[in-house]
Design a protein around this motif. Structure first.
Motif, mmCIF file in Angstrom:
data_model
loop_
_atom_site.group_PDB
_atom_site.id
_atom_site.type_symbol
_atom_site.label_atom_id
_atom_site.label_comp_id
_atom_site.label_asym_id
_atom_site.label_seq_id
_atom_site.Cartn_x
_atom_site.Cartn_y
_atom_site.Cartn_z
ATOM 1 N N THR A 104 6.799 4.199 -4.756
ATOM 2 C CA THR A 104 5.998 5.330 -4.273
ATOM 3 C C THR A 104 6.853 6.251 -3.413
ATOM 4 O O THR A 104 6.822 7.474 -3.572
ATOM 5 C CB THR A 104 4.781 4.828 -3.478
ATOM 6 N N ASN A 146 0.811 -1.222 0.000
ATOM 7 C CA ASN A 146 0.000 0.000 0.000
ATOM 8 C C ASN A 146 0.845 1.273 0.000
ATOM 9 O O ASN A 146 0.380 2.314 0.418
ATOM 10 C CB ASN A 146 -0.928 0.004 1.209
ATOM 11 N N ALA A 160 -4.098 3.665 -8.616
ATOM 12 C CA ALA A 160 -2.956 4.278 -7.937
ATOM 13 C C ALA A 160 -1.634 3.778 -8.496
ATOM 14 O O ALA A 160 -0.706 4.567 -8.720
ATOM 15 C CB ALA A 160 -3.030 4.021 -6.434
ATOM 16 N N ASN A 203 -6.686 5.621 -4.639
ATOM 17 C CA ASN A 203 -7.634 4.510 -4.688
ATOM 18 C C ASN A 203 -9.032 4.952 -4.255
ATOM 19 O O ASN A 203 -10.027 4.522 -4.833
ATOM 20 C CB ASN A 203 -7.142 3.347 -3.820
ATOM 21 N N ALA A 204 -9.125 5.817 -3.239
ATOM 22 C CA ALA A 204 -10.416 6.309 -2.755
ATOM 23 C C ALA A 204 -11.150 7.106 -3.829
ATOM 24 O O ALA A 204 -12.376 7.150 -3.844
ATOM 25 C CB ALA A 204 -10.223 7.159 -1.503
ATOM 26 N N TYR A 248 4.749 7.665 5.526
ATOM 27 C CA TYR A 248 3.412 8.185 5.823
ATOM 28 C C TYR A 248 2.749 8.708 4.549
ATOM 29 O O TYR A 248 1.611 8.363 4.234
ATOM 30 C CB TYR A 248 3.512 9.296 6.880
ATOM 31 N N GLU A 271 -1.289 6.573 -1.987
ATOM 32 C CA GLU A 271 -1.949 5.416 -2.599
ATOM 33 C C GLU A 271 -3.398 5.309 -2.139
ATOM 34 O O GLU A 271 -4.296 5.047 -2.934
ATOM 35 C CB GLU A 271 -1.165 4.138 -2.315
ATOM 36 N N SER A 272 -3.635 5.542 -0.862
ATOM 37 C CA SER A 272 -4.989 5.474 -0.314
ATOM 38 C C SER A 272 -5.891 6.528 -0.948
ATOM 39 O O SER A 272 -7.031 6.246 -1.325
ATOM 40 C CB SER A 272 -4.929 5.665 1.207
ATOM 41 N N SER A 273 -5.375 7.742 -1.089
ATOM 42 C CA SER A 273 -6.148 8.835 -1.668
ATOM 43 C C SER A 273 -6.501 8.562 -3.128
ATOM 44 O O SER A 273 -7.643 8.777 -3.556
ATOM 45 C CB SER A 273 -5.348 10.131 -1.550
ATOM 46 N N VAL A 300 1.696 5.947 1.907
ATOM 47 C CA VAL A 300 0.428 5.283 2.244
ATOM 48 C C VAL A 300 -0.743 6.220 1.958
ATOM 49 O O VAL A 300 -1.752 5.812 1.375
ATOM 50 C CB VAL A 300 0.420 4.805 3.709
ATOM 51 N N LYS A 301 -0.615 7.494 2.347
ATOM 52 C CA LYS A 301 -1.677 8.475 2.103
ATOM 53 C C LYS A 301 -1.921 8.666 0.604
ATOM 54 O O LYS A 301 -3.068 8.751 0.173
ATOM 55 C CB LYS A 301 -1.333 9.818 2.751
#
Length: 164
Positions: free
Chosen positions: A66, A37, A111, A105-106, A95, A101-103, A98-99
């Motif tokens: 990333t 992630n 991503a 994907n959201a 940090y 990739e998460s953002s 992760v943010k």
């Protein structure tokens, strides 16, 4: 002659970058890229083990693609940092990776494709060639879409020797 990181670059979309080039970079830089992630716990554990085993000498990196993208585009002063600054930056990279990739994907975006495209468009391939299109033209006199498997592998290895 020195070039700035955005001085000699032609960006291309992920669709223009041969799969062989994408696979070569992932294999060399971050073999678990499609499985994590943004951070690679196995890579971190390996790097810690090697650092302890070698008493801090001959350390290995554990940065993901990333994290490297963030390092090269957000933390641009990393070549001049001390060990404590490096330690702090690594945590910030983790940090933010992760943010990021998460953002993405959201938002329903792919991503991994976005990150890989941006990485391949910004990485230093040497000889003042930043990005895969400029590297393909510089080294082989062709567009990146026309790179062969062996040319892709050579460029990926060259990028690794610069920042691996």
């Amino acid at each position: 002659m020195l070039n700035s990181s955005d001085g000699n670059r032609i960006s291309v979309s992920i669709d223009e970058i041969p799969e062989s080039m994408q696979h070569a970079i992932v294999a060399i830089e971050d073999s678990r890229f499609y499985e994590h992630n943004g951070i690679d716990p196995q890579g971190i554990a390996r790097a810690v083990f090697v650092a302890v085993k070698n008493r801090g000498k001959n350390m290995e990196g554990a940065s993901t693609i990333t994290q490297q993208l963030l390092k090269n585009n957000v933390f641009t002063n990393w070549v001049h940092e001390g060990s404590m600054e490096r330690f702090r930056r690594k945590f910030q990279e983790q940090y933010l990776a992760v943010k990021l990739e998460s953002s993405l994907n959201a938002k329903g975006l792919n991503a991994k494709d976005i990150i890989l495209e941006n990485y391949l468009n910004t990485v230093n391939f040497g000889a003042g060639a930043y990005g895969i299109q400029t590297a393909a033209q510089t080294y082989f006199g062709k567009n990146c879409a026309d790179l062969s498997l062996s040319e892709s592998t050579a460029l990926a290895a060259n990028a690794f020797t610069k920042y691996g």
